[in-house]
Write a protein that holds these residues in place. Sequence first.
Motif, mmCIF file in Angstrom:
data_model
loop_
_atom_site.group_PDB
_atom_site.id
_atom_site.type_symbol
_atom_site.label_atom_id
_atom_site.label_comp_id
_atom_site.label_asym_id
_atom_site.label_seq_id
_atom_site.Cartn_x
_atom_site.Cartn_y
_atom_site.Cartn_z
ATOM 1 N N ARG A 150 0.842 -1.191 0.000
ATOM 2 C CA ARG A 150 0.000 0.000 0.000
ATOM 3 C C ARG A 150 0.886 1.253 0.000
ATOM 4 N N GLN A 177 -5.070 2.792 -4.016
ATOM 5 C CA GLN A 177 -4.294 2.585 -2.793
ATOM 6 C C GLN A 177 -2.928 1.965 -3.068
ATOM 7 N N TYR A 178 -2.823 1.220 -4.187
ATOM 8 C CA TYR A 178 -1.601 0.456 -4.451
ATOM 9 C C TYR A 178 -0.882 0.853 -5.734
#
Length: 407
Positions: A150, A177-178
């Motif tokens: 993350r 998020q990633y």
Amino acid sequence: MPDPVRKAWERSRANGRAAMSRRRLLRLGSLAAGGAALAGCGIPPAAGNRGGNDPEDTPDHSKKERLLNFANWPLYIDVDEKDKKKRPTLDRFERESGIRVKYVEDINDNNEFYGKIKPQLAAGQDTGRDLICLTDWMAGRVIRQGWAQRLDPARIPHAVANLEDRFRTAAQDPGRQYSYPWAGTACVLAYNKKATGGKKVTSVTQLLEDEALKGKVSMLSELADTMGLTMLDTGIDPRKFTDDDFDKTLARIQKAVDSKQLRRFSGNDYMDELSSGDIAACLAWAGDIVQLKLDNPDVEFAIPESGYLFGTDDLLVPAKARHQANAEALIDYYYQPKRAAELAAWVNYICPVSGAKAEMEKIDKDLAEDPLIFPDAKTVERGRNFRPLTDKEHSRYENKFSKLIGA
């Protein structure tokens, strides 16, 4: 005196850059291995842990080790006009950040690369890479397996602020998020107006049914693009199709194959055939056509009224990477509008950075106005994604598509 980036861009054209685009040279998703390769890449449920996402589980050595191992596709970053070993934007990042980057062009195919790093990821080991660039569907697969770290929003303020709105919603990574896009991709129609006798080609229906084009049409050996554009033409939304929709679309293309309307399914060579007129019309990647049009005025593109296929190539930090903060520093660097424009001036794919268009105007006004690099609101609205597939769907659909194209 021309801007250095423009000179590099012009030099790249003279050296055949238009004929050696990243997607032309090395296609994403090799179908040579077919569905069996995809089935073989299945991840056992026990491997899907979140190892690497917990800071305590993955120590970050960025402060002590000012290093970054960055794996990318060939021909996907700007190159110095005189010294091809130099990469201006990346070299500047190293000077400004004090981080030494080992830049390796070792992603030749999404499935192949996934197979290369899968054993280490499944074993909870460092892959030796801190930052990788994968096409959205494969990035989503890595994320779903819990094999991406993350990102920390506090360390990527430019990315958080400057990511274009249309890229913020991503089926493969809700909320981003990633991953963050390195570039956007678009599959459109292209044609050689000399080969078509001046006739415009603006729909997939023409490719599949127009007798005047018979035997001079090609589609792509990439499932998502060929199936997705044909779905749109048929009135099917590729963002939410069913098995029946897939089979219906496949049968429509099969009919054109059987009638010899389609000459072939192309991988890395459609640009040469389109430029020469051996292929009159085809499905094509926008970045390639931007480059090809510069060298051949007979080449044109069209965005079908039914829409086009839109995607991204995404940057993400694999689980257990040693230098996450350094990777985030590089992501943030390329989300500065000036740096993003310099990169887009060379790669010619869709730029995902807000404010980069204004910077591109200082480099090349024609590129700044090119809808295949900076799509306007109307063009953006017509873009559609191919929905994420489960591992079982990947195997099933690739098997069927491979039979269609004779892979």
